[in-house]
Each structure stands twice: as C-alpha cells, then as structure tokens.
Write an enzyme that holds these catalytic residues in place. Structure first.
Site, PDB file in Angstrom:
ATOM      1  CB  CYS B 131      46.722 -16.455  37.863  1.00 48.55           C
ATOM      2  SG  CYS B 131      45.878 -16.897  36.335  1.00 48.55           S
ATOM      3  CB  ILE B 399      -9.524  -8.135   0.365  1.00 44.04           C
ATOM      4  CG1 ILE B 399      -9.605  -9.655   0.207  1.00 44.04           C
ATOM      5  CG2 ILE B 399     -10.906  -7.542   0.571  1.00 44.04           C
ATOM      6  CD1 ILE B 399      -9.468 -10.397   1.474  1.00 44.04           C
ATOM      7  CG  ASP B 439      -8.154   4.086  10.058  1.00 44.55           C
ATOM      8  OD1 ASP B 439      -7.687   4.718  11.021  1.00 44.55           O
ATOM      9  OD2 ASP B 439      -7.466   3.696   9.084  1.00 44.55           O
ATOM     10  CB  THR B 456      -4.447   6.654   6.278  1.00 43.84           C
ATOM     11  OG1 THR B 456      -5.098   6.424   7.522  1.00 43.84           O
ATOM     12  CG2 THR B 456      -3.148   7.373   6.494  1.00 43.84           C
ATOM     13  CB  ILE B 480       2.356   1.019  10.367  1.00 41.46           C
ATOM     14  CG1 ILE B 480       3.666   0.612   9.667  1.00 41.46           C
ATOM     15  CG2 ILE B 480       2.129   2.519  10.274  1.00 41.46           C
ATOM     16  CD1 ILE B 480       3.734   0.971   8.209  1.00 41.46           C
ATOM     17  CB  SER B 481      -0.269  -3.285  12.425  1.00 39.81           C
ATOM     18  OG  SER B 481      -1.381  -2.582  11.913  1.00 39.81           O
ATOM     19  N   GLY B 482       0.799  -2.881   9.149  1.00 41.62           N
ATOM     20  CA  GLY B 482       0.756  -3.512   7.837  1.00 41.62           C
ATOM     21  C   GLY B 482       0.958  -2.494   6.733  1.00 41.62           C
ATOM     22  CD  GLU B 499      -2.322 -10.918  12.112  1.00 44.83           C
ATOM     23  OE1 GLU B 499      -2.815 -11.755  11.324  1.00 44.83           O
ATOM     24  OE2 GLU B 499      -2.965  -9.999  12.627  1.00 44.83           O
ATOM     25  CG  ASP B 500       1.433 -11.534   6.216  1.00 38.13           C
ATOM     26  OD1 ASP B 500       0.713 -12.517   6.409  1.00 38.13           O
ATOM     27  OD2 ASP B 500       1.067 -10.500   5.635  1.00 38.13           O
TER      28      ASP B 500
END
Lengths: 128, 513
Positions: B131, B399, B439, B456, B480-482, B499-500
């Site tokens: 239709c 760490i 860095d 930083t 940022i990455s972490g 990654e986590d």
C-alpha cells in the site's frame, strides 16, 4: 581609542610599544593579546594628547593599526534577554537594565568572547 | 467566592479586572487581601525559558505514490516517524545528524523556522509495502503545506527548579548553561514570582483543559507533565525544588516567533525557548494570597553540578530576590548570577495575556480535571547492571616517583614495570604531579635530567567513589590516557588507564555472551 594591532614575525623582537609610550607619553592598555613567534595581534586602548602622532609612529615601525568603534555587538533581533551571559563577563560589562533588558557596555568590554560562545541564541559577536 | 462563568461574563461585558502576578503583589499590599480578592478577577503569569522537553507532531500528507516513512529528516534533523505513515514527532533537543552542525541546529531550530514560514528540506526513507510502495522521498515543506503542526510539550513550566553552580576546577557545559570553575558563577532558570505553577502551588485552578498562552497563540494544558512531583519540601506554600510540571499542546500555525526560539546550550545541545502564560482565576482569598507571592518568599536551592551524579549536593538555600540582585554569597565570596530564562519576555507574556482577556479575545476555562496534587514522586531509573566504581576494579599495585628523582631512574621504573604513567608524590604520599613515558622521551630530547622539571603539575584525577563511566568521559574530554586515583586526603591509591577501561568493557561483553 581602541584598535587591533597586527604585527609580523620580522618585528616581534623590536620594542615598538615601549618606544611609542616614551616618545608620545600615551596610556597604553592591552585588552587582549595573541602573540607568538609567528607574529600576532593585540586589542588595545590608547589615550593621551598625542594619540594620532603615536599611531602614525606605530604604523611607521611596521605595525598594522585597525581602529575599531565597537568591540562587541549584540543582535537585538536574536537576543531574548535571557541573561545567560551576565555572570560570565569578567569585567561586568553586561548588565540588566530597569525593564529587564540585557545591555552590554562597549566601553567596558575587553572582547574576551566568553559571552559569545555561551549565548544560547548566538546573538553576541566580538568585532575582529 | 467567584465562579469562572462569572469572570467570563465580566470579560464579555468588558469590565473584567486583570493584573499580572508581579502587579498582584502590590495590589494585595496596598488594598489588603480581602479587597484584592474581591476586585481582581484574573492574575496572569508568564515564563520564557529553555524547555528541552518540547516538540511537535507534524503530518506531511501523502505523496504519490505514497510512502510509509520509516526514517524522517527535516533539514538533517531526525524526527521520529514510527507513528502511522506520514506523521512524525520532532523533538526539540534532537541534534543535527551532520556532525559539523551537530547541536548548533537541531529540532528546536526547525520548530522556530517552521513558525517563521521558512522552507525546510524533508527526506524520508521507507522499506516499501504493497500500500506504500515509495522507498525514498526528498522534497521541501513549509508550515502552510503541513496538514497539522501541533506542538506537544511533555514537560514544561517546572514549578521551581535547582540553581546551578560548579565547585570543580574545570568549566562545565550543562543544560544550566556554562558553569565556571571554583564557584565562578551561578545560573537559575525559574521566572520566580511570575512563574505559572508558583502562583498556584497546589493546582487549585490549573488543570487538564486549562486554556493558556502558548508561544504567542492559544494552547491548552493537557495534563500533568512528565516527572510531575508533589511530595516535596515547601516554604511559604511553594516547593523549594523542582516539583510540578505541565504537559502542553498548541497549534504551531498560530504561533509567533517572538515567543518561541530555537537555542543551543553550549556544548550541551539544542533546546526550545518556550513562552507560556497561564491565567489564574481569583476565585477566593486563598487563591488571591498565593498569586501575591513575591521573589523573596520563593526559596530555592543552589546545587553543585560539579558532581555528575543523580543526587548532587546542596550548597546553600537562597531566593529569587537575592538571585536577581546579580550576586549571591558562597563561602564568603559574592558570586555573579545569571538567569537563563528571560524575565523581560515573561513580563511581556503576562502583559499580552492580560490584554487578550481585557479585550475579550481570551476566555477562561474550567479544567475538566485537576492536576494530581499528592502522591506523585519522581522515581529513579535503576540500572540492572549497577555502575562499577573505581574502587571496585582491580588496580595494579601503585608505582610512584618522588620529584627529586632523576630522569634516568624514572625511565627505568617505567620500563621495568611496563607502564606509561607515573604519579609523582610528596613524602606523605600526596599527589604532586604526573609523568608519562612521552614526557620522559621529551625530557631526554631536550637534555633535561630532573623529574621535577618535566612532570605535569596540573593533574586530572579520579576518585575512588566515582563510577568508571564518569572517568571514561573524563579521559575522553581531556584527551588523556590515564589518571591517578586519589583518596579524600589526596593520597595516591593507584592509576587507571584507557587500557584498564578497555579490559573492563572486554570482560563484561564476554560475560554477557
């Protein structure tokens, strides 16, 4: 008077502004500046008895001078007087008038553009 | 005691007395409540603010051959068309599907443009039926060509609302506007003493079927709005936080662009500024007293939007008179305030509605049903899979480095532990900075030897009590990455990295299979 000063990388190491101030006894206030090794631009306010002479001198030393009448412009067709900009102005150039209309005092504005990016109606623009 | 029929007779006879809710304050103060209630017949209210929960039903008419619209776009903004064949609901807060335009031109802007009579590009796709054989159409529409354009707003006119501020170190872009860091400013959205539902706080006159001013035309309240709440704390009879709401309907063909505007909250999204005016019939002294409420008697709460959770902490209580001075105090500092709704427009709307009634162009209606005035709560959405908090995830032993360490030693630490981020702490374990493997590479390239010169110092952090989703958003926002995880004393408890988070998503999708 207010003006945008633009300069090329060739002259960044010259002390043109302080030379001008000493020579012509002017008050020179920087409202906004974007300077890098590649040159830059500044929004400035110049006062004093020899403003015209000082500008001629600055030009002669190689700085482009573009006088501006208005720093900021509000489009009253777009503005709904919501006031979102009020608390963002660092120099209190934006105020609520008696009838709840929002007014911008061009004399106080330093052209930071914070209100421009935060206006829900995109009603405010900073003149370049 | 007056009746709405008597007021309507007065409107017809041309001797009705109408004042705005702002004017009513001085009418009651000067003449006393008894006389004010006898003399005033109607109090008009008004509000003009960002009402995200707005939208419009549009009927496009049938093309030849006909189409059953499945995906529908107006100037590249998607409208929901899973309703019959050529009906769609365009939501005000829908962004543009063109990512370059995004939130700068969305559903709300289309609504304004339609009301302004502008031409809008319509693209519709379909799967094709016997239709409705047509599979795709592209054409241009205007308001005149639409069979119906009916604004239906599921939630408008919030009865009071939160006042926003931001305690964090970063600027926040929210539906309450731009919030500057460290309590840099305060924003509020209610029209206060002019706001419709603050003038009839127990819904004694307002209800389903009440005729109203909506965006310059006539509209109706069609019931309570979504998130309507009644069991809230009150002061001077009015709620101190978000409470009742209204669902509204109006014919867009009769609206005026002066009273409806498409807008974009910066880095948040499109929203519709909607002008609403509700008339309140002064049937008795009690109703009169409630319409005389003034800004200083309407309490509201300043909320910290820096906490991105459902329950945000209350910073202080204030009222609309204080807010309208342009500054209120927090922790001993005067903080500038911004209204987000236009009080000027709110006054214009209350005045316009007053004129309509005085000139016999607008009659009052008896609601067919009162709005619910008790037992309404806003229920939260419980997520089946509860959000995972930072403290719930397995974090590798932390760490750390001290600022006095040499770049060579730091490089060794990164390699030995195969990590890329190293929080830098003081002798009490408190966070001082962060250093990444990049860095270190940069430091070597530039001949630097001391960690304190390359770390930083401005660090984006995660708190143990924060949900992982909030942290994922933070990683995305700051590119940022972490981030180091810190406790309330600023002591470093670990690191969380992209990654986590990827591992977490991987694990949960495996479990779901």
């Amino acid at each position: 008077m207010r003006a945008w000063l633009r300069f090329s990388p060739i002259i960044v190491n010259e002390t043109i502004i302080s030379d001008t101030m000493k020579k012509y006894d002017i008050n020179f206030n920087i409202l906004r500046a974007d300077i890098s090794p590649r040159g830059g631009k500044m929004l400035v306010e110049i006062d004093g008895k020899q403003v015209q002479e000082s500008i001629e001198y600055i030009k002669k030393r190689g700085i482009e001078v573009n006088p501006i009448k208005k720093v900021v412009k509000k489009d009253d067709e777009k503005c709904v007087d919501c006031g979102a900009c009020l608390s963002l102005c660092p120099v209190k150039a934006i105020c609520v008038m008696d009838d709840w209309e929002i007014g911008i005092d061009d004399q106080l504005c330093i052209g930071c553009g914070f209100c421009t990016s935060s206006c829900p109606m995109k009603a405010i623009s900073v003149m370049e | 005691m007056k009746k709405i029929e008597e007021i309507n007779q007065k409107i017809k006879d041309g001797d009705v007395v109408v004042v705005t809710a702002a004017e009513m304050i001085s009418v009651v103060a000067e003449n006393g409540l008894k006389k004010a209630a006898e003399e005033v017949d109607v109090v008009t209210t008004g509000t003009f603010g960002a009402m995200c929960s707005s939208g419009a039903f549009l009927n496009f008419g049938h093309s030849d051959p006909p189409i059953k619209m499945y995906k529908t776009y107006l100037n590249n903004v998607e409208a929901y068309s899973g309703i019959a064949a050529v009906d769609a609901y365009l939501g005000a807060s829908q962004p543009n599907r063109n990512p370059e335009i995004g939130i700068d031109y969305g559903g709300a802007h289309i609504i304004e443009d339609l009301i302004r009579g502008k031409e809008i590009k319509l693209v519709a796709e379909a799967y094709g039926t016997d239709c409705y054989p047509q599979k795709k159409i592209e054409t241009y529409i205007t308001m005149d060509k639409l069979n119906q354009a009916i604004m239906v707003n599921p939630r408008n006119c919030y009865q009071n609302y939160a006042v926003a501020t931001n305690s964090t170190d970063e600027t926040l872009y929210t539906y309450m506007g731009t919030l500057l860091p460290k309590f840099g400013n305060i924003t509020y959205s209610s029209a206060g003493q002019l706001s419709p539902l603050l003038n009839d706080p127990y819904f004694e006159t307002i209800g389903t079927g009440t005729k109203i001013f909506l965006c310059g035309g006539e509209g109706f309240i069609i019931g309570e709005g979504t998130q309507h709440a009644t069991e809230v704390e009150r002061m001077n009879d009015v709620p101190v936080s978000a409470a009742g709401t209204l669902m509204l309907k109006g014919d867009m063909k009769k609206m005026d662009p002066d009273y409806v505007r498409g807008a974009s909250m910066p880095k948040y999204g499109p929203t519709l500024y909607t002008g609403v005016g509700v008339p309140i019939p002064i049937l008795n002294e009690q109703i009169a007293a409630r319409t005389a409420i003034s800004d200083e008697n309407i309490t509201c709460r300043v909320i910290d939007y820096g906490i991105a959770r459902r329950s945000r902490p209350v910073v202080r209580e204030t009222n609309y008179a204080e807010l309208k001075t342009g500054e209120i105090e927090i922790n001993g500092v005067e903080i500038p305030t911004s209204p987000l709704s236009s009080y000027k427009k709110a006054e214009e709307i209350a005045e316009e509605l007053k004129e309509w009634i005085i000139n016999g162009k607008f009659y009052l209606t008896n609601p067919v049903e009162k709005l619910p005035s008790k037992d309404h709560f806003v229920k939260p959405l419980e997520i089946k899979k509860p959000s995972i908090l930072i403290k719930d995830i397995k974090i590798k032993p932390v760490i750390i480095a001290r600022p006095t360490e040499k770049i060579n030693d730091v490089a060794k630490k990164l390699v030995e532990n195969s990590i890329n981020h190293l929080p830098v702490v003081d002798d009490k374990g408190k966070l001082m900075g962060i250093v990444t493997s990049w860095d270190i590479a940069d430091a070597v390239a530039r001949g630097k030897t001391d960690l304190k010169d390359v770390m930083t110092k401005k660090v984006v952090i995660a708190r143990e009590e924060e949900p992982v989703d909030v942290i994922a958003r933070r990683i995305d926002k700051y590119e940022i990455s972490g981030l180091p995880i810190v406790d309330k004393d600023n002591k470093v408890k670990g690191m969380i990295t992209t990654e986590d988070i990827s591992r977490l998503i991987g694990e949960s999708s495996r479990k779901n299979k």
